[in-house]
Scaffold this active site. Structure first.
Site, PDB file in Angstrom:
ATOM      1  N   LYS A  12      11.557  10.703  52.474  1.00 53.77           N
ATOM      2  CA  LYS A  12      11.892  11.947  51.749  1.00 53.77           C
ATOM      3  C   LYS A  12       9.611  11.911  50.399  1.00 53.77           C
ATOM      4  O   LYS A  12       9.253  10.698  50.705  1.00 53.77           O
ATOM      5  CB  LYS A  12      12.285  10.911  49.881  1.00 53.77           C
ATOM      6  N   ASN A 115      15.107   8.380  46.320  1.00 62.69           N
ATOM      7  CA  ASN A 115      15.463   6.867  47.356  1.00 62.69           C
ATOM      8  C   ASN A 115      15.429   6.450  48.813  1.00 62.69           C
ATOM      9  O   ASN A 115      15.586   6.147  49.017  1.00 62.69           O
ATOM     10  CB  ASN A 115      17.577   7.528  47.541  1.00 62.69           C
ATOM     11  N   HIS A 118      16.053   9.687  54.165  1.00 55.93           N
ATOM     12  CA  HIS A 118      17.713  10.772  54.869  1.00 55.93           C
ATOM     13  C   HIS A 118      17.430  10.187  55.701  1.00 55.93           C
ATOM     14  O   HIS A 118      16.813   9.924  56.779  1.00 55.93           O
ATOM     15  CB  HIS A 118      17.683  11.869  54.660  1.00 55.93           C
TER      16      HIS A 118
HETATM   17  N1  UDP Z   1      21.904  12.574  44.914  1.00 54.79           N
HETATM   18  C1  UDP Z   1      21.612  12.554  44.074  1.00 54.79           C
HETATM   19  N2  UDP Z   1      22.983  12.430  43.130  1.00 54.79           N
HETATM   20  C2  UDP Z   1      23.991  12.059  42.945  1.00 54.79           C
HETATM   21  C3  UDP Z   1      24.014  11.901  44.724  1.00 54.79           C
HETATM   22  C4  UDP Z   1      23.464  12.477  45.248  1.00 54.79           C
HETATM   23  O1  UDP Z   1      20.235  12.734  43.438  1.00 54.79           O
HETATM   24  O2  UDP Z   1      24.430  11.727  42.157  1.00 54.79           O
HETATM   25  C5  UDP Z   1      21.199  13.424  46.326  1.00 54.79           C
HETATM   26  C6  UDP Z   1      19.919  11.715  46.996  1.00 54.79           C
HETATM   27  O3  UDP Z   1      19.021  11.680  47.126  1.00 54.79           O
HETATM   28  C7  UDP Z   1      21.205  12.051  48.561  1.00 54.79           C
HETATM   29  C8  UDP Z   1      20.855  12.774  48.412  1.00 54.79           C
HETATM   30  O4  UDP Z   1      21.187  13.988  47.654  1.00 54.79           O
HETATM   31  O5  UDP Z   1      20.482  10.945  49.432  1.00 54.79           O
HETATM   32  C9  UDP Z   1      22.276  13.706  49.488  1.00 54.79           C
HETATM   33  O6  UDP Z   1      23.317  13.036  49.178  1.00 54.79           O
HETATM   34  P1  UDP Z   1      24.721  12.494  50.008  1.00 54.79           P
HETATM   35  O7  UDP Z   1      26.069  11.813  48.782  1.00 54.79           O
HETATM   36  O8  UDP Z   1      24.934  13.191  50.934  1.00 54.79           O
HETATM   37  O9  UDP Z   1      23.435  11.010  50.001  1.00 54.79           O
HETATM   38  P2  UDP Z   1      23.096  10.501  51.771  1.00 54.79           P
HETATM   39  O10 UDP Z   1      23.798  10.413  52.936  1.00 54.79           O
HETATM   40  O11 UDP Z   1      21.667  10.884  51.549  1.00 54.79           O
HETATM   41  O12 UDP Z   1      23.335   8.344  51.292  1.00 54.79           O
HETATM   42 MG    MG Z   2      24.246  12.749  53.087  1.00 48.89          MG
END
Ligand code: UDP
Ligand code: MG
Length: 136
Positions: A12, A115, A118
């Site tokens: 990212k 974070n 992805h």
């Molecule tokens: N995210 C965020 N706030 C939240 C939850 C998620 O900004 O409260 C962002 C975070 O960057 C995350 C992405 O949205 O990586 C997608 O969320 P997901 O729950 O799919 O997490 P991941 O699969 O990336 O662990």
């Molecule tokens: Mg996800």
């Protein structure tokens, strides 16, 4: 039985900006992932909205799409036995503060939104996400 899978990984903007590309790729390679294809690109916000469509009802959706399209990213197809789950394990929890030691997000993630990586979360989404970036 063997279960070689392909998964989509994204480095990212926060990690590309800090020049962590090679360090993160080395972690993948040292953990047995092959990088089958890779490219560096910058998304338009509308592309990010399509990519993250599963999250369109979430309160963080607009910020998330703005963030993913805020700078260059590296997209990669990773291949390994059970690649989808093993990549998720190696990435660590979504919130870097909750991620286990040694995971990519623990090492490099700055916050729940920035974070660093992805990774696809299921075989269905891995196929959709790989097609999104590589089969057009
Ligand atoms: N995210 C965020 N706030 C939240 C939850 C998620 O900004 O409260 C962002 C975070 O960057 C995350 C992405 O949205 O990586 C997608 O969320 P997901 O729950 O799919 O997490 P991941 O699969 O990336 O662990
Ligand atoms: Mg996800």
């Amino acid at each position: 039985m063997s279960n070689i899978e392909q998964t989509l990984s994204i480095i990212k903007p926060d990690a590309v900006e800090r020049n962590l590309e090679n360090e993160i790729k080395t972690i993948f390679k040292n953990n047995g992932f092959k990088i089958l294809k890779e490219k560096k690109l910058k998304l338009e916000k509308t592309d990010a909205e399509q990519f993250y469509k599963v999250h369109e009802t979430k309160p963080f959706y607009s910020d998330l799409c703005g963030y993913l399209s805020s700078g260059p990213i590296i997209v990669m197809i990773l291949e390994k036995e059970n690649a989808i789950k093993l990549n998720r394990d190696l990435m660590g929890a979504t919130d870097p503060a909750k991620a286990d030691d040694g995971t990519i997000r623990k090492l490099f993630g700055k916050s729940i939104d920035k974070n660093s990586v992805h990774g696809s979360d299921s075989p269905e989404n891995a196929k959709i996400e790989i097609d999104f970036f590589f089969n057009n």
